[in-house]
Scaffold this active site. Structure first.
Site, mmCIF file in Angstrom:
data_model
loop_
_atom_site.group_PDB
_atom_site.id
_atom_site.type_symbol
_atom_site.label_atom_id
_atom_site.label_comp_id
_atom_site.label_asym_id
_atom_site.label_seq_id
_atom_site.Cartn_x
_atom_site.Cartn_y
_atom_site.Cartn_z
ATOM 1 N N TYR A 142 0.826 -1.212 0.000
ATOM 2 C CA TYR A 142 0.000 0.000 0.000
ATOM 3 C C TYR A 142 0.863 1.266 0.000
ATOM 4 C CZ TYR A 142 -4.685 -1.975 0.891
ATOM 5 O OH TYR A 142 -5.892 -2.607 0.798
ATOM 6 N N LYS A 190 3.295 -15.299 2.902
ATOM 7 C CA LYS A 190 3.542 -16.044 1.663
ATOM 8 C C LYS A 190 5.054 -16.240 1.591
ATOM 9 C CE LYS A 190 1.996 -17.841 -2.202
ATOM 10 N NZ LYS A 190 1.100 -19.030 -2.244
ATOM 11 N N ASP A 222 -2.800 -18.348 1.065
ATOM 12 C CA ASP A 222 -3.797 -19.087 0.276
ATOM 13 C C ASP A 222 -4.466 -20.162 1.138
ATOM 14 O OD1 ASP A 222 -1.274 -20.277 0.315
ATOM 15 O OD2 ASP A 222 -1.323 -20.939 -1.764
ATOM 16 N N ASP A 246 -6.320 -6.949 4.406
ATOM 17 C CA ASP A 246 -7.464 -6.316 3.744
ATOM 18 C C ASP A 246 -8.373 -7.385 3.156
ATOM 19 O OD1 ASP A 246 -9.043 -4.268 2.512
ATOM 20 O OD2 ASP A 246 -8.025 -4.720 0.616
ATOM 21 N N ASP A 250 -12.308 -9.066 4.781
ATOM 22 C CA ASP A 250 -13.581 -9.078 4.043
ATOM 23 C C ASP A 250 -14.100 -10.509 3.978
ATOM 24 O OD1 ASP A 250 -13.555 -6.321 3.436
ATOM 25 O OD2 ASP A 250 -14.321 -6.692 1.410
#
Ligand code: IPM
Ligand code: MG
Length: 352
Positions: A142, A190, A222, A246, A250
């Site tokens: 970001y 990751k 994942d 983020d 959700d």
């Protein structure tokens, strides 16, 4: 106690949900004998329209001078559909996070018994699900530099960048949460692909001996995306970098049955900020249908984390649970008569 709160409704449904949160804050302050003073500031598209800047200096000064910031949402289709706009509402949110030093975003995911049937997941998977996601908020892709376009416009790039110190401070907070809860910390990364993720693992490994009462596990993002849905009850505290957080939060909101229920707190170096995670939901703006519960629960977190008023936060949570049990809810979670944003806010405030 005297509470000084900056109100930043922002865009879309921000105005109407913050209005409900204010009703509940007022009721809580009346009941518990606190004095409250609000000051309003502009942020997002509303701020661009008025000043050209999505996070004006005046708003920053207001936030710095307040005990807490209650924030609505940012974003409008006007900008979403115009990738060429140089000044964007979201830049206001990112600037605010950065300048207030809000490096940790705390997103609790809890289920409400009366809403389990609203989740697309089966009830038996959800019962007892109760975890906290701690998302790093001022680093990673970001904010990393360089970012942009090649001269011919045919290539674009973003940089994912973390320093050991940025990782350490947010993980220290996550270890603290794990220690106070069930003692399991899941670090999502990751590390099989990304150098930044390997630095996260190395940093956490170095910290772990300082928290012998916390079990640390590492999970690829994942796999975490899958396990959150497959077995949400297994999680206690999840800590992860900015963009993974983020996306996963959700996803996690689905567990509770509605994105309109999840609050969050952003904490760090200066004034803490409290915001629903749902965003500006422009299709609903001004229609009195948006769910105010996430904003109201964000106010509960504000009492607890910004002002150290635990009983007040608990009272708000009890009032919210009562409204859900009584079926006084907005349309996306209603089984019968749907209630408006205003009615739900008024009902919850009256239950304080
Ligand atoms: C969130 C939002 C923001 C983010 C957007 C509006 C920039 O999705 O707070 O989760 O990506 O952080
Ligand atoms: Mg998001």
């Amino acid at each position: 106690m005297k509470l000084k709160i900056a109100l930043l409704p922002g865009d879309g449904i921000g105005e109407e949900i913050i209005r409900q949160a204010v009703k509940v804050v007022d009721a809580t302050c009346r009941r518990h004998g606190h004095e409250v003073e609000y000051a309003r500031g502009l942020v997002g598209a509303a701020a661009i329209d008025a000043t050209g800047n999505p996070y004006p200096e005046e708003t920053h000064r207001l936030c710095m001078a307040s005990g807490a910031v209650l924030f609505g949402a940012i974003g409008t289709p006007r900008y979403d559909n115009d990738p060429s706009a140089a000044v964007r509402p979201e830049q206001g949110l990112l600037a605010m996070r950065r300048r207030l030093g809000l490096y940790a975003n705390i997103r609790p995911v809890t289920t409400f018994p009366s809403l389990l049937h609203r989740s697309p997941l089966r009830r038996e998977l959800l019962e007892g699900a109760d975890f906290v996601c701690i998302r790093e908020l001022t680093g990673g892709i970001y904010f990393g530099q360089p970012r942009g376009r090649s001269e011919d416009g045919e290539t674009a790039f973003d940089t994912c960048l973390y320093t050991r110190e940025e990782i350490r401070r947010v993980c220290a907070l996550a270890f603290g949460y794990a220690r106070a809860r069930r003692g399991l910390l899941t670090v999502v990364d990751k590390a099989n692909v990304l150098a930044t993720s390997r630095l996260w693992r190395e940093t956490v490994r170095g910290m772990a001996p300082g928290y012998p009462d916390v079990t640390v596990e590492y999970m690829f993002v994942d796999n975490a995306a899958m396990q959150l849905i497959q077995r949400p009850v297994r999680f206690d505290v999840v800590v992860t970098e900015n963009m993974f957080g983020d996306i996963l939060t959700d996803e996690a909101s689905v567990i509770t049955g509605s994105l309109g229920l999840l609050p969050s707190a952003s904490v760090g170096l200066h004034t803490s900020l409290f915001e629903p995670i749902h965003g500006s939901y422009p299709q609903a703006a001004g229609r009195n249908i948006a769910n105010p519960v996430a904003a109201i629960l964000s106010a509960a977190m504000m009492f607890e984390l910004a002002f150290g008023l635990k009983e007040e936060g608990a009272a708000i949570r009890r009032a919210v649970t009562a409204s859900l049990d009584d079926g006084i809810v907005t349309e996306e979670i209603s089984d019968g008569t749907a209630h408006g944003t205003e009615e739900v806010g008024t009902y919850i405030a009256a239950r304080i």
